[in-house]
Each structure stands twice: as structure tokens, then as C-alpha cells.
Design an enzyme around this catalytic site. Structure first.
Site, PDB file in Angstrom:
ATOM      1  N   ASP A  30       0.846  -1.191   0.000  1.00  0.00           N
ATOM      2  CA  ASP A  30       0.000   0.000   0.000  1.00  0.00           C
ATOM      3  C   ASP A  30       0.891   1.254   0.000  1.00  0.00           C
ATOM      4  OD1 ASP A  30      -3.211   0.539   1.014  1.00  0.00           O
ATOM      5  OD2 ASP A  30      -1.808   2.210   1.051  1.00  0.00           O
ATOM      6  N   ASN A  87     -12.887  -3.189   2.252  1.00  0.00           N
ATOM      7  CA  ASN A  87     -13.798  -2.060   2.378  1.00  0.00           C
ATOM      8  C   ASN A  87     -14.778  -2.164   1.211  1.00  0.00           C
ATOM      9  OD1 ASN A  87     -12.497  -0.967   4.631  1.00  0.00           O
ATOM     10  ND2 ASN A  87     -11.025   0.128   3.364  1.00  0.00           N
ATOM     11  N   HIS A 100     -10.040  -5.267  -3.561  1.00  0.00           N
ATOM     12  CA  HIS A 100      -8.730  -5.514  -2.947  1.00  0.00           C
ATOM     13  C   HIS A 100      -8.913  -5.916  -1.499  1.00  0.00           C
ATOM     14  CE1 HIS A 100      -9.746  -1.231  -2.711  1.00  0.00           C
ATOM     15  NE2 HIS A 100      -9.160  -1.240  -1.532  1.00  0.00           N
ATOM     16  N   HIS A 102      -7.130  -6.038   2.084  1.00  0.00           N
ATOM     17  CA  HIS A 102      -6.039  -5.449   2.866  1.00  0.00           C
ATOM     18  C   HIS A 102      -5.471  -6.504   3.820  1.00  0.00           C
ATOM     19  CE1 HIS A 102      -6.860  -1.012   2.192  1.00  0.00           C
ATOM     20  NE2 HIS A 102      -8.048  -1.501   1.859  1.00  0.00           N
TER      21      HIS A 102
HETATM   22  P1  5GP Z   1      -9.624   1.390   0.049  1.00  0.00           P
HETATM   23  O1  5GP Z   1      -9.867   2.553   0.957  1.00  0.00           O
HETATM   24  O2  5GP Z   1     -10.203   1.597  -1.329  1.00  0.00           O
HETATM   25  O3  5GP Z   1     -10.034   0.079   0.667  1.00  0.00           O
HETATM   26  O4  5GP Z   1      -8.061   1.257  -0.057  1.00  0.00           O
HETATM   27  C1  5GP Z   1      -7.336   1.711  -1.137  1.00  0.00           C
HETATM   28  C2  5GP Z   1      -5.879   1.649  -0.704  1.00  0.00           C
HETATM   29  O5  5GP Z   1      -5.081   1.742  -1.867  1.00  0.00           O
HETATM   30  C3  5GP Z   1      -5.464   2.784   0.221  1.00  0.00           C
HETATM   31  O6  5GP Z   1      -4.945   2.232   1.429  1.00  0.00           O
HETATM   32  C4  5GP Z   1      -4.418   3.548  -0.577  1.00  0.00           C
HETATM   33  O7  5GP Z   1      -3.349   3.991   0.231  1.00  0.00           O
HETATM   34  C5  5GP Z   1      -3.960   2.531  -1.605  1.00  0.00           C
HETATM   35  N1  5GP Z   1      -3.597   3.095  -2.893  1.00  0.00           N
HETATM   36  C6  5GP Z   1      -4.315   3.986  -3.636  1.00  0.00           C
HETATM   37  N2  5GP Z   1      -3.698   4.234  -4.805  1.00  0.00           N
HETATM   38  C7  5GP Z   1      -2.576   3.489  -4.812  1.00  0.00           C
HETATM   39  C8  5GP Z   1      -1.516   3.334  -5.756  1.00  0.00           C
HETATM   40  O8  5GP Z   1      -1.489   3.937  -6.835  1.00  0.00           O
HETATM   41  N3  5GP Z   1      -0.509   2.476  -5.428  1.00  0.00           N
HETATM   42  C9  5GP Z   1      -0.488   1.803  -4.229  1.00  0.00           C
HETATM   43  N4  5GP Z   1       0.538   0.995  -3.993  1.00  0.00           N
HETATM   44  N5  5GP Z   1      -1.475   1.923  -3.310  1.00  0.00           N
HETATM   45  C10 5GP Z   1      -2.496   2.758  -3.588  1.00  0.00           C
END
Ligand code: 5GP
Ligand code: ZN
Length: 112
Positions: A30, A87, A100, A102
Site C-alpha cells: 500500500d 472495504n 482488494h 487489505h
Molecule cells: P480502500 O480505501 O479503497 O479500501 O483502499 C485503497 C488503498 O489503496 C489505500 O490504502 C491507498 O493507500 C492505496 N492506494 C491507492 N492508490 C494506490 C496506488 O497507486 N498504489 C499503491 N501501492 N497503493 C495505492
């Protein structure tokens, strides 16, 4: 899904720190880690969220969970414990509309 950042990562059009990859799944760090270990386990197939899962995705989800188990062990966080979560939708904290899982642990979690 050209505008989807996780599709771009899965297609190697966007650089990131990849820790595992096979034909169906890619795992990367992340970019804003919420714990010492914070990995995202991502199917290469574009599925918006758990809400959009179909019967044919059962095996994929199965693989993601078992991969999480083995990665937790490899990362050395299996014994102490870790957090594994999806999420779903804006109300559930989902920002990226590509499924995704986590995997978080190794210190930095709110309750230890
Ligand atoms: P969500 O809130 O959608 O469950 O989590 C998305 C996660 O993706 C967040 O923790 C954010 O930091 C991570 N994230 C968003 N864009 C990118 C990216 O371009 N590269 C990486 N490695 N992580 C990302
Ligand atoms: Zn996507």
C-alpha cells in the site's frame, strides 16, 4: 478499465512495489501504509467490490484468502496476528473501485 489505477498496476503500466504475482492475482505494498506490513491482495480481473462478485469468482476469492494466509506467514506476522479486510463502497471506506483485500500487521494497528 483504462482509468482504473489497480488495473494499470496489474497490467504493469504503473510502477509499484510488487510482492507476489501469478496469472490471477497481484499483491503490492500500500502506498500509504497503515501498519508496518500493509499489503493489497488484488485480483487482476476488474471487479468493483464485493458487491459485484459473481458465482464464477468463488475460486478467485478462495485463492486470495489462502494467499493472505501464506503472505502473513512469510511477512512474519502470522503468530502475533494481523487484520484482513475488504472495504465495500464509500460508506465502508472504499476509495479504489477495484476489489482488494487489505493485509495489515506487524505493529501500527490501532489496538496493538
Ligand atoms: P480502500 O480505501 O479503497 O479500501 O483502499 C485503497 C488503498 O489503496 C489505500 O490504502 C491507498 O493507500 C492505496 N492506494 C491507492 N492508490 C494506490 C496506488 O497507486 N498504489 C499503491 N501501492 N497503493 C495505492
Ligand atoms: Zn480495475
Amino acid at each position: 478499465m483504462e482509468e482504473c489505477i489497480f488495473c494499470k498496476i496489474a497490467n504493469h503500466q504503473q510502477k509499484t512495489d510488487i510482492v507476489f504475482e501469478n496469472e490471477q492475482i497481484i499483491v503490492f505494498k500500500d502506498m500509504h501504509p497503515q501498519a508496518k506490513v500493509h499489503l493489497l491482495i488484488v485480483p487482476k480481473k476488474h471487479i468493483e467490490s464485493i458487491n459485484y462478485l459473481e458465482e464464477e469468482d468463488r475460486e478467485l476469492i478462495n485463492q486470495m484468502i489462502f494467499l493472505a494466509k501464506s503472505l502473513a506467514k512469510k511477512q512474519g506476522i502470522a503468530v502475533k496476528g494481523y487484520r484482513l479486510f475488504f472495504n465495500v463502497g464509500r460508506g465502508g471506506g472504499q476509495i479504489i473501485d477495484h476489489l482488494h483485500l487489505h493485509l495489515m500487521g506487524g505493529g501500527g494497528l490501532s489496538d496493538g
